[in-house]
Design a protein around this motif. Structure first.
Motif, mmCIF file in Angstrom:
data_model
loop_
_atom_site.group_PDB
_atom_site.id
_atom_site.type_symbol
_atom_site.label_atom_id
_atom_site.label_comp_id
_atom_site.label_asym_id
_atom_site.label_seq_id
_atom_site.Cartn_x
_atom_site.Cartn_y
_atom_site.Cartn_z
ATOM 1 N N ASP A 205 -11.280 -71.815 113.765
ATOM 2 C CA ASP A 205 -10.891 -73.199 113.492
ATOM 3 C C ASP A 205 -10.193 -73.310 112.140
ATOM 4 O O ASP A 205 -10.611 -72.679 111.165
ATOM 5 N N GLU B 248 -8.592 -76.578 109.744
ATOM 6 C CA GLU B 248 -8.436 -78.029 109.623
ATOM 7 C C GLU B 248 -6.995 -78.415 109.969
ATOM 8 O O GLU B 248 -6.049 -77.755 109.527
ATOM 9 N N ARG C 49 -4.151 -78.551 107.249
ATOM 10 C CA ARG C 49 -3.838 -77.232 106.707
ATOM 11 C C ARG C 49 -3.064 -76.399 107.719
ATOM 12 O O ARG C 49 -2.138 -75.674 107.353
#
Length: 214
Positions: free
Chosen positions: A170, A172, A175
């Motif tokens: 993962d 964010e 980003r």
């Protein structure tokens, strides 16, 4: 900043916990305010047998044959596999600079220090957090297979091993968006260049006495 989409690279295993930023790039090399030239001194204390100082000819320094990056099978590695709490210590942005300038695009570890984690994204370096058991499995595979490479697909958020196993990770969304498009903080700001120019023109029209001032 170089965009990151899909990267396939040789993996180098740095099998130690709590690697701090002073180990990544020692403090004596922070005297330079340039953002270039740090790659040859990445992991300087581990990489060389003597004490390094700025301005030394690194090609003439004695190498530590036991250090992973000096071993022939890991030459050209662009994916670094590490243990927990990578990048702890000081907040120096020189740490991701040195890693990128050496040639790394991806760091995989169970955990990262927060400031190092944030700085990495701003410099085109992708830090990936995986469960500790998954990282240990990757260490075993790297040691067992010379030339072990991983494919990292940021858009799909998946790591593909040489046998085709997929490991999800993962990132964010913001980003991820910045890395995919190669936007650092300056690049993000420059996307609004037209609006900034329009604002400055309007401000000077209302307050012409500001012409020539900072």
């Amino acid at each position: 900043m170089q965009a990151f989409t899909v990267h396939k690279g040789l993996v180098a295993p740095l099998d130690r916990e709590n690697v701090d930023t002073d180990l990544i790039i020692p403090k004596q090399f922070l005297k330079s305010i340039k953002r270039t030239g740090f790659g040859p001194n990445l992991f300087d204390e581990l990489r060389y047998l003597d004490h390094g100082e700025p301005g030394m000819d690194n090609s003439k320094r004695p190498l530590n044959p036991d250090f992973v990056l000096n071993q022939p099978r890991y030459q050209g590695a662009s994916v670094l596999l590490a243990r927990k709490n990578f990048g702890c210590g000081s907040s120096r942005e020189h740490a991701p600079w040195a890693l990128v300038q050496y040639g790394f695009r991806v760091i995989i570890a169970p955990s990262f220090a927060d400031i190092f984690f944030n700085n990495s994204f701003k410099n085109g370096l992708l830090p990936i957090r995986l469960p500790e058991e998954t990282v240990s499995e990757l260490f075993d595979e790297v040691y067992a297979t010379e030339g072990y490479s991983l494919t990292i697909d940021l858009e799909k958020q998946v790591i593909i091993t040489p046998v085709g196993r997929e490991i999800t990770f993962d990132v964010e969304p913001f980003r991820r968006y910045c890395l995919l498009n190669g936007f650092d903080d300056i690049g993000l700001t420059l996307r609004q260049a037209d609006k900034i120019k329009a604002f400055e023109a309007e401000r000077l029209a209302k307050m012409p006495w500001l012409v020539g001032t900072n």
